[in-house]
Write a protein that holds these residues in place. Sequence first.
Motif, PDB file in Angstrom:
ATOM      1  N   ILE A 174       0.858  -1.183   0.000  1.00 15.21           N
ATOM      2  CA  ILE A 174       0.000   0.000   0.000  1.00 15.21           C
ATOM      3  C   ILE A 174       0.894   1.233   0.000  1.00 15.21           C
ATOM      4  CG2 ILE A 174      -1.732   1.303   1.281  1.00 15.21           C
ATOM      5  CD1 ILE A 174      -2.786  -1.299   2.373  1.00 15.21           C
ATOM      6  N   VAL A 197      -2.654   0.560  -4.259  1.00 13.58           N
ATOM      7  CA  VAL A 197      -2.442  -0.779  -3.730  1.00 13.58           C
ATOM      8  C   VAL A 197      -1.965  -1.660  -4.882  1.00 13.58           C
ATOM      9  CG1 VAL A 197      -4.859  -1.427  -4.093  1.00 13.58           C
ATOM     10  CG2 VAL A 197      -3.459  -2.729  -2.476  1.00 13.58           C
ATOM     11  N   SER A 211      -0.483  -2.255 -10.118  1.00 13.64           N
ATOM     12  CA  SER A 211      -1.189  -1.560  -9.050  1.00 13.64           C
ATOM     13  C   SER A 211      -2.376  -0.775  -9.588  1.00 13.64           C
ATOM     14  CB  SER A 211      -0.240  -0.606  -8.311  1.00 13.64           C
ATOM     15  OG  SER A 211       0.211   0.420  -9.166  1.00 13.64           O
TER      16      SER A 211
END
Length: 339
Positions: A174, A197, A211
């Motif tokens: 994250i 994330v 991501s």
Amino acid sequence: MRRGLGLLIAVHVVTGTALAQPARRSAIVIVETRGAPSLPTLASQLEVHGAGSASIETRSERGADPIAFIGTASEIVARGDADLVVWIAPTDGGYLVFAAGPWPDRALIELARLDAGIEPAELERTIALKVAGLLDTLRAQAQLPATPTTTTTPATPATRAKAAASARDRRWRIEAAGLVARESHDRALDGRTALAVGRTWPMGTWELTPSLAGYWQPSGTIEGDGGRVAITELGAIVAIEASRSLGAVDALVRPRLTLAVLRARGQSEDGRRGRATVPVPYGGAELGVRRTLAPAVWAGVVAGVEAAAIHQKFLVDDEAIADLGRIRLHVGVMLSVGL
């Protein structure tokens, strides 16, 4: 008779006390010094390959020189904080794995010499096997306390699958970022916040991290001759990051596609108001570097460029009040946490 009874009681008390005190677990400390590769599953690999009966601790000392760390490692062992201290020093084309332990004739040994091209999973497995073997050797020489479970677990397909599953569990990441965006037209400088994330896969000496991200970028009010426009931008990003360790830091590059939604509120000079919402796709890339702050925590800087597929202008009474152009730059700081 009384002397014999007293001796029997004394023997019982001594042996009973000894049996009541459990054997101390061996302690292994893994230290991440400057330039060492990130090995998130090394502790799990040690447990799988036979060191699970020991207490395993990972410490981050990214500012420590791996050669100068020899003295510190010896002090850790001398204080009794650990029975083995293991760390890695980068060399030209590879890594040296050092270990400090209870050896009266020397402070440390060179545990392994490994090529830089080795995959991270294989690197962790090799180091784990070396450390587990050294631990067994020291126990056999009675230099470390034995424990009730000192057998070595063979590297079967099942144990390798368990280690791989543990590695996958720690690959999520994250990232939060604070950025400043600069456009060549009427928006000028804007602040931007982003949250992403992703999941990381090792690819040789590289790591790939696809991501998803979202961001918010308010532009405030843009004044023109015929009125004013206030713009707020929300965006969604799909990116693929490729990163590689360069010693003390990781370098990264991220090609990315962005779908921005521009929400504008306009007002003419005579007070009339209007609203518009426009989707604008962007393509671009980012470059950055990051450094480890703690196990599974990184901080870094990033810079990027984006090009819009649409040259967007917002009009008030057919006058262009906000010309957004097509090219924009951004730079900022980021903080990442591995899960």
